[in-house]
Design an enzyme around this catalytic site. Sequence first.
Site, PDB file in Angstrom:
ATOM      1  N   SER A   5       0.826  -1.203   0.000  1.00 15.90           N
ATOM      2  CA  SER A   5       0.000   0.000   0.000  1.00 15.90           C
ATOM      3  C   SER A   5       0.863   1.256   0.000  1.00 15.90           C
ATOM      4  CB  SER A   5      -0.968  -0.003   1.183  1.00 15.90           C
ATOM      5  OG  SER A   5      -0.290  -0.220   2.395  1.00 15.90           O
ATOM      6  N   GLU A   6       2.037   1.210   0.651  1.00 18.54           N
ATOM      7  CA  GLU A   6       2.971   2.339   0.580  1.00 18.54           C
ATOM      8  C   GLU A   6       4.416   1.869   0.685  1.00 18.54           C
ATOM      9  OE1 GLU A   6      -0.792   4.318   2.137  1.00 18.54           O
ATOM     10  OE2 GLU A   6       0.480   2.794   3.112  1.00 18.54           O
ATOM     11  N   VAL A   7       5.309   2.693   0.143  1.00 16.22           N
ATOM     12  CA  VAL A   7       6.758   2.559   0.299  1.00 16.22           C
ATOM     13  C   VAL A   7       7.275   3.935   0.701  1.00 16.22           C
ATOM     14  CG1 VAL A   7       8.955   2.060  -0.852  1.00 16.22           C
ATOM     15  CG2 VAL A   7       6.910   0.733  -1.441  1.00 16.22           C
TER      16      VAL A   7
END
Length: 306
Positions: A46-48
């Site tokens: 979902s995020e980095v």
Amino acid sequence: MNSVAYVTVDVFTSERFSGNQLAVIPDARGLTDAQMQNIAAEFRYSEVTFVLPPQDPANTARVRIFTPTMEIPFAGHPNVGTAFVLGRQDGIFGRPAGDVLRFEEKAGIVEAALTRDAEGHVIGAGIFAPQPLSLGPQVDSETIARCASIEVRALRITTHVPVIASVGLPFAVAEVTSLEALARACPNTAAFAEAGRRYSPEDDQFALFLYTRQPENPWALRARMFAPLDNVIEDPATGSASGALGALLTSLLPDMDATDEITIEQGVEMGRRSVIGVTAVKSKGQIESVRIAGQCAPVMTGSILL
């Protein structure tokens, strides 16, 4: 630069292979915007997060957050996980990490306090939301029901109607009547696209945070988050949405001053149970602060070829 190091952690859990996955690039110097976006798309988490030296030396680092499709101004689990990763390192750009980290982000300064076990090992972090609670337009129940593929009668509107809420990143927040109704929810991408055009015409984005309260404890919640327009069909843990929800519920209390401790379980239906702690403080009728906290578990280290 031929390669860049990464670390992955599971956030809002003490157990590996549960919680919400996060990849952290602890030293992103030299990476272009396009490379950051490509790396985020490759992980498909979902995020980095990408850690850079701070613009103001009084802060710890500049942190950029990318989803598989775009850069976002703030998110909860990326900040908790990034603080955990940096806190376990010997230093950050030549300086010791300390127990309180300050991240420069598009939404503002995010302050993170490390949490440690009895032996002094870093086990997690708590962050303060960078913006006060803001409420956008109310969302009609029919739109929520279509997006979640549930009946309108499965929505509960006695506490609040569905509404866009944010403490740094906006979400449509809606309460459902039961765990069974929550379990039935399934995102309808076409309905999300329509909702995005209607409620967020600037970027056509629309993310939905559904929750239900436990009958025996109204401050113990179960939640699910869907953002199919951002290639996140379902998120195992969404700290920014949890913070917004905690702030919203506290703001609705009749007391002018209150401090509420809220526990939100998420990701259960995905097999990646997460536990998010939210502390919302209300003073003189206004939300004064929102803290989002949880534990983390390290998973992988490696390098990405560029």
